[in-house]
Design a protein around this motif. Structure first.
Motif, PDB file in Angstrom:
ATOM      1  N   PHE A 191       1.079  -1.013   0.021  1.00 19.37           N
ATOM      2  CA  PHE A 191       0.112   0.075   0.053  1.00 19.37           C
ATOM      3  C   PHE A 191       0.896   1.111   0.064  1.00 19.37           C
ATOM      4  CE2 PHE A 191      -2.244   3.306   2.621  1.00 19.37           C
ATOM      5  CZ  PHE A 191      -3.093   3.698   1.638  1.00 19.37           C
ATOM      6  N   VAL A 192       1.905   1.261   0.800  1.00 17.54           N
ATOM      7  CA  VAL A 192       2.775   2.238   0.834  1.00 17.54           C
ATOM      8  C   VAL A 192       3.372   2.461  -0.299  1.00 17.54           C
ATOM      9  CG1 VAL A 192       4.660   3.333   1.886  1.00 17.54           C
ATOM     10  CG2 VAL A 192       3.295   2.277   3.404  1.00 17.54           C
ATOM     11  N   LEU A 193       4.010   1.525  -0.839  1.00 16.33           N
ATOM     12  CA  LEU A 193       4.679   1.735  -2.242  1.00 16.33           C
ATOM     13  C   LEU A 193       3.777   2.397  -3.368  1.00 16.33           C
ATOM     14  CD1 LEU A 193       7.469   0.936  -3.621  1.00 16.33           C
ATOM     15  CD2 LEU A 193       6.442  -1.112  -4.279  1.00 16.33           C
ATOM     16  N   GLY A 194       2.511   2.096  -3.472  1.00 18.30           N
ATOM     17  CA  GLY A 194       1.562   2.472  -4.347  1.00 18.30           C
ATOM     18  C   GLY A 194       1.058   3.861  -4.179  1.00 18.30           C
ATOM     19  N   VAL A 195       1.124   4.117  -2.863  1.00 15.49           N
ATOM     20  CA  VAL A 195       0.659   5.731  -2.537  1.00 15.49           C
ATOM     21  C   VAL A 195       1.775   6.521  -2.921  1.00 15.49           C
ATOM     22  CG1 VAL A 195       0.242   7.140  -0.642  1.00 15.49           C
ATOM     23  CG2 VAL A 195      -0.825   5.087  -0.884  1.00 15.49           C
ATOM     24  N   VAL A 196       3.111   6.021  -2.763  1.00 11.36           N
ATOM     25  CA  VAL A 196       4.382   6.973  -2.820  1.00 11.36           C
ATOM     26  C   VAL A 196       4.625   7.208  -4.397  1.00 11.36           C
ATOM     27  CG1 VAL A 196       6.581   7.076  -2.333  1.00 11.36           C
ATOM     28  CG2 VAL A 196       5.314   6.449  -0.552  1.00 11.36           C
ATOM     29  N   GLN A 197       4.256   5.856  -5.110  1.00 10.88           N
ATOM     30  CA  GLN A 197       4.475   6.180  -6.528  1.00 10.88           C
ATOM     31  C   GLN A 197       3.493   7.034  -7.182  1.00 10.88           C
ATOM     32  OE1 GLN A 197       4.802   2.281  -8.045  1.00 10.88           O
ATOM     33  NE2 GLN A 197       5.908   3.129  -9.967  1.00 10.88           N
ATOM     34  N   LEU A 203      12.400   6.838  -9.061  1.00 13.25           N
ATOM     35  CA  LEU A 203      12.959   6.383  -7.946  1.00 13.25           C
ATOM     36  C   LEU A 203      12.281   5.391  -7.165  1.00 13.25           C
ATOM     37  CD1 LEU A 203      15.347   6.991  -6.108  1.00 13.25           C
ATOM     38  CD2 LEU A 203      14.056   8.790  -4.964  1.00 13.25           C
ATOM     39  N   VAL A 204      10.744   5.566  -6.951  1.00 14.49           N
ATOM     40  CA  VAL A 204       9.942   4.658  -6.498  1.00 14.49           C
ATOM     41  C   VAL A 204      10.058   3.454  -6.949  1.00 14.49           C
ATOM     42  CG1 VAL A 204       7.719   4.302  -5.461  1.00 14.49           C
ATOM     43  CG2 VAL A 204       8.649   6.598  -5.429  1.00 14.49           C
ATOM     44  N   CYS A 205      10.132   3.397  -8.258  1.00 16.53           N
ATOM     45  CA  CYS A 205      10.251   2.308  -9.085  1.00 16.53           C
ATOM     46  C   CYS A 205      11.570   1.370  -8.963  1.00 16.53           C
ATOM     47  CB  CYS A 205      10.136   2.315 -10.676  1.00 16.53           C
ATOM     48  SG  CYS A 205       8.312   3.011 -11.128  1.00 16.53           S
ATOM     49  N   LEU A 206      12.613   2.094  -8.907  1.00 10.99           N
ATOM     50  CA  LEU A 206      13.861   1.358  -8.243  1.00 10.99           C
ATOM     51  C   LEU A 206      13.685   0.770  -6.904  1.00 10.99           C
ATOM     52  CD1 LEU A 206      16.564   3.832  -9.414  1.00 10.99           C
ATOM     53  CD2 LEU A 206      15.844   1.506 -10.340  1.00 10.99           C
ATOM     54  N   VAL A 207      13.154   1.175  -5.822  1.00  7.65           N
ATOM     55  CA  VAL A 207      12.644   0.704  -4.731  1.00  7.65           C
ATOM     56  C   VAL A 207      11.793  -0.506  -4.864  1.00  7.65           C
ATOM     57  CG1 VAL A 207      11.773   1.192  -2.430  1.00  7.65           C
ATOM     58  CG2 VAL A 207      13.101   2.858  -3.618  1.00  7.65           C
ATOM     59  N   GLN A 208      10.932  -0.340  -5.674  1.00  6.66           N
ATOM     60  CA  GLN A 208      10.112  -1.507  -6.244  1.00  6.66           C
ATOM     61  C   GLN A 208      10.931  -2.828  -6.496  1.00  6.66           C
ATOM     62  OE1 GLN A 208       6.709  -0.750  -8.713  1.00  6.66           O
ATOM     63  NE2 GLN A 208       6.805  -2.841  -9.427  1.00  6.66           N
ATOM     64  N   ALA A 228      13.932  -3.376  -5.926  1.00  2.25           N
ATOM     65  CA  ALA A 228      14.748  -3.922  -4.915  1.00  2.25           C
ATOM     66  C   ALA A 228      14.047  -4.594  -4.190  1.00  2.25           C
ATOM     67  CB  ALA A 228      15.432  -2.575  -4.123  1.00  2.25           C
ATOM     68  N   VAL A 229      12.750  -4.473  -3.609  1.00  2.54           N
ATOM     69  CA  VAL A 229      11.926  -5.157  -2.665  1.00  2.54           C
ATOM     70  C   VAL A 229      10.874  -6.188  -3.261  1.00  2.54           C
ATOM     71  CG1 VAL A 229      12.026  -3.053  -0.835  1.00  2.54           C
ATOM     72  CG2 VAL A 229       9.956  -3.526  -2.648  1.00  2.54           C
ATOM     73  N   THR A 230      10.632  -6.250  -4.359  1.00  2.02           N
ATOM     74  CA  THR A 230       9.687  -7.116  -4.932  1.00  2.02           C
ATOM     75  C   THR A 230       9.674  -7.595  -6.489  1.00  2.02           C
ATOM     76  OG1 THR A 230       7.279  -7.653  -5.278  1.00  2.02           O
ATOM     77  CG2 THR A 230       8.093  -5.521  -5.708  1.00  2.02           C
ATOM     78  N   ASP A 231       9.585  -8.846  -6.844  1.00  2.00           N
ATOM     79  CA  ASP A 231      10.199  -9.147  -8.277  1.00  2.00           C
ATOM     80  C   ASP A 231       8.602  -8.995  -8.721  1.00  2.00           C
ATOM     81  OD1 ASP A 231      12.592  -9.376  -7.611  1.00  2.00           O
ATOM     82  OD2 ASP A 231      12.116 -11.449  -7.133  1.00  2.00           O
ATOM     83  N   GLU A 232       7.846  -8.386  -8.387  1.00  2.00           N
ATOM     84  CA  GLU A 232       6.331  -8.511  -9.230  1.00  2.00           C
ATOM     85  C   GLU A 232       5.909  -6.961  -9.679  1.00  2.00           C
ATOM     86  OE1 GLU A 232       3.758 -10.347  -6.601  1.00  2.00           O
ATOM     87  OE2 GLU A 232       4.604 -12.183  -6.541  1.00  2.00           O
ATOM     88  N   PRO A 233       5.252  -6.819 -10.773  1.00  2.00           N
ATOM     89  CA  PRO A 233       4.557  -5.484 -10.867  1.00  2.00           C
ATOM     90  C   PRO A 233       3.577  -5.108 -10.017  1.00  2.00           C
ATOM     91  CG  PRO A 233       3.550  -7.348 -12.371  1.00  2.00           C
ATOM     92  CD  PRO A 233       4.782  -7.981 -11.489  1.00  2.00           C
ATOM     93  N   HIS A 234       3.331  -3.739  -9.824  1.00  2.00           N
ATOM     94  CA  HIS A 234       2.558  -3.203  -9.012  1.00  2.00           C
ATOM     95  C   HIS A 234       1.426  -2.423  -9.749  1.00  2.00           C
ATOM     96  CE1 HIS A 234       1.020  -0.732  -5.683  1.00  2.00           C
ATOM     97  NE2 HIS A 234       1.712  -1.704  -4.673  1.00  2.00           N
ATOM     98  N   PRO A 235       0.368  -2.600  -9.312  1.00  2.00           N
ATOM     99  CA  PRO A 235      -0.755  -1.664  -9.871  1.00  2.00           C
ATOM    100  C   PRO A 235      -0.638  -0.275 -10.139  1.00  2.00           C
ATOM    101  CG  PRO A 235      -1.858  -3.235  -8.273  1.00  2.00           C
ATOM    102  CD  PRO A 235      -0.441  -3.386  -8.185  1.00  2.00           C
ATOM    103  N   ALA A 236       0.359   0.316  -9.045  1.00  2.00           N
ATOM    104  CA  ALA A 236       0.621   1.647  -9.317  1.00  2.00           C
ATOM    105  C   ALA A 236       1.609   2.164 -10.470  1.00  2.00           C
ATOM    106  CB  ALA A 236       1.208   2.290  -7.870  1.00  2.00           C
ATOM    107  N   ALA A 244      14.469   2.745 -20.263  1.00  2.00           N
ATOM    108  CA  ALA A 244      15.272   1.937 -19.501  1.00  2.00           C
ATOM    109  C   ALA A 244      14.599   1.245 -18.389  1.00  2.00           C
ATOM    110  CB  ALA A 244      16.539   2.902 -18.878  1.00  2.00           C
ATOM    111  N   GLY A 245      13.638   1.997 -17.703  1.00  2.71           N
ATOM    112  CA  GLY A 245      12.964   1.263 -16.633  1.00  2.71           C
ATOM    113  C   GLY A 245      12.136   0.075 -17.119  1.00  2.71           C
TER     114      GLY A 245
END
Length: 421
Positions: free
Chosen positions: A42-48, A68-73, A75-83, A112-113
């Motif tokens: 939830f926090v990752l989606g809100v910050v993105q 930057l938030v995508c790079l954090v994503q 690093a912490v997960t290997d799956e796509p995020h709805p955000a 690149a992303g």
């Protein structure tokens, strides 16, 4: 259609409102997809999503925050995020609201992303050959999202640039039209000033000369011994003088009223110029003769088919020249008016012999006036020339040369020759 225009106007008036609605919708999407996931999801989606609030004012900063938030994503997960839908929105915003350099920077950053996300989201349990196929497919698919978003934003940016240029051109056109209107108004004022001068100056000159003549006749009758014949002759001269004064004043008053009436009536289709021209040349010469100045008139060539502007300009030249003869020439002066029509030009020549001394006091001029200036302006507008100056054998001479070509907004032959040269 009207509702869409009103909506577009409201959006231009409050550009932050669509961004707030967009971020709110994305946050709602994050909340819906958060069910069953952890708090970090939830926090990752809100910050993105939140950086999109600044996508119009600071598109590069907003895109960098999303990246930057995508790079954090990664690093912490290997799956796509709805955000992650915030990525193409950030790319679109940079292309639409940023500079061209910023849009290219964000586009390459998005590509690149897409490549990084393709590597991060691959299925590691598959063989290496299959992983490479999946990586290539995902990179192509995600890269197309980025490119489509960039192209749409670039189209919007180009359209805004075209609209801005059109607005600048419209503003420049409005300024040009306003300047043309001012110049037209100045030209009309100058034309009206010339008409008023021609009407009033000539008539007043006749009135002054006639008044001097009446005064001279009256004083002469008073100075002579009483005699019935002398008194009657003096009275006849005074009566003729007063009759000329009355006729001249009536004509001047009618022309002045006509000019003032046209100025007051905005819808009037009556021309500003008084109804005078070379057809009234005999009347003009006769009025001057009645004032005591002998005038010899010679006309060679047809004058009835002249353009209206040429006809009026020639009449005004003769009128002003004869007015100056009455005002400034010496006593017993005589004048010659010569008009010569050729296929190319109309030659107007008015001269006087300067007069000779007499016991009658000469008329004193009223100082420097605008007659010669107005005469020159009239003729130069028609591509003609005016020469005014003293003659070698005494007196004064005015010579005007007016082309008889077309004057209906189409340049005359002389002007065309100058332009072609």
């Amino acid at each position: 259609m009207r509702e869409l225009r009103d909506l577009a106007r409201d959006v231009r008036r409050h550009p932050w409102a669509p961004d707030v609605l967009l971020v709110g919708a994305l946050l709602l999407w994050v909340v819906i997809t958060w069910t069953g996931a952890g708090a970090g999801h939830f926090v990752l989606g809100v910050v993105q999503v939140l950086p999109l609030l600044w996508r119009r004012r600071e598109p590069l900063v907003a895109a960098a925050a999303v990246a930057l938030v995508c790079l954090v994503q990664v690093a912490v997960t290997d799956e796509p995020h709805p955000a992650n839908v915030a990525v193409p929105i950030a790319v679109y915003s940079a292309a639409a609201f940023g500079t061209r350099r910023q849009s290219f920077t964000v586009m390459f950053l998005g590509l690149a992303g897409a490549l990084v996300a393709a590597f991060d989201w691959r299925l590691r349990f598959q063989p290496v050959s299959q992983q490479l196929v999946v990586i290539a497919f995902q990179a192509f698919f995600l890269g197309m999202f980025v490119l489509v978003a960039w192209v749409l934003g670039d189209v919007v940016r180009r359209r805004k640039a075209v609209v801005a240029r059109l607005e600048q051109q419209n503003a420049a056109l409005a300024r040009d039209q306003a300047q043309r209107a001012r110049l037209t108004a100045q030209s009309e004022r100058a034309s009206i000033a010339r008409e008023m001068h021609d009407v009033v100056a000539h008539s007043l000159a006749v009135v002054v000369v006639q008044a001097d003549g009446a005064l001279y006749a009256a004083r002469r009758a008073l100075s002579e011994p009483p005699a019935i014949g002398a008194d009657r002759a003096a009275l006849e001269r005074a009566a003729q003088t007063l009759e000329t004064l009355a006729d001249t004043a009536r004509t001047s008053l009618a022309d002045t009223r006509r000019l003032v009436g046209v100025l007051r009536d905005e819808d009037s289709d009556v021309e500003l110029a008084p109804l005078q021209g070379l057809a009234h040349l005999e009347d003009l010469v006769q009025r001057v003769r009645d004032s005591g100045v002998p005038v010899h008139l010679a006309v060679r060539g047809r004058l009835d088919d002249l353009a209206k502007e040429v006809d009026l300009a020639a009449y005004r030249v003769v009128q002003e020249a004869l007015t100056n003869v009455m005002k400034h020439a010496g006593p017993h002066a005589s004048a010659d008016v010569d008009l010569l029509r050729t296929p190319a030009v109309l030659l107007v020549r008015v001269s006087d012999d300067g007069g000779r001394d007499d016991h009658r006091p000469p008329h004193r001029g009223d100082g420097a006036g605008n007659g010669l200036v107005g005469m020159t302006e009239r003729v130069e507008v028609l591509d003609g020339t005016v020469h005014a100056g003293p003659r070698s054998r005494g007196g004064w001479e005015v010579v005007a040369t007016i082309p008889t070509g077309r004057h209906d907004g189409i340049p005359s032959s002389s002007s065309e020759q100058k332009e072609s040269a």
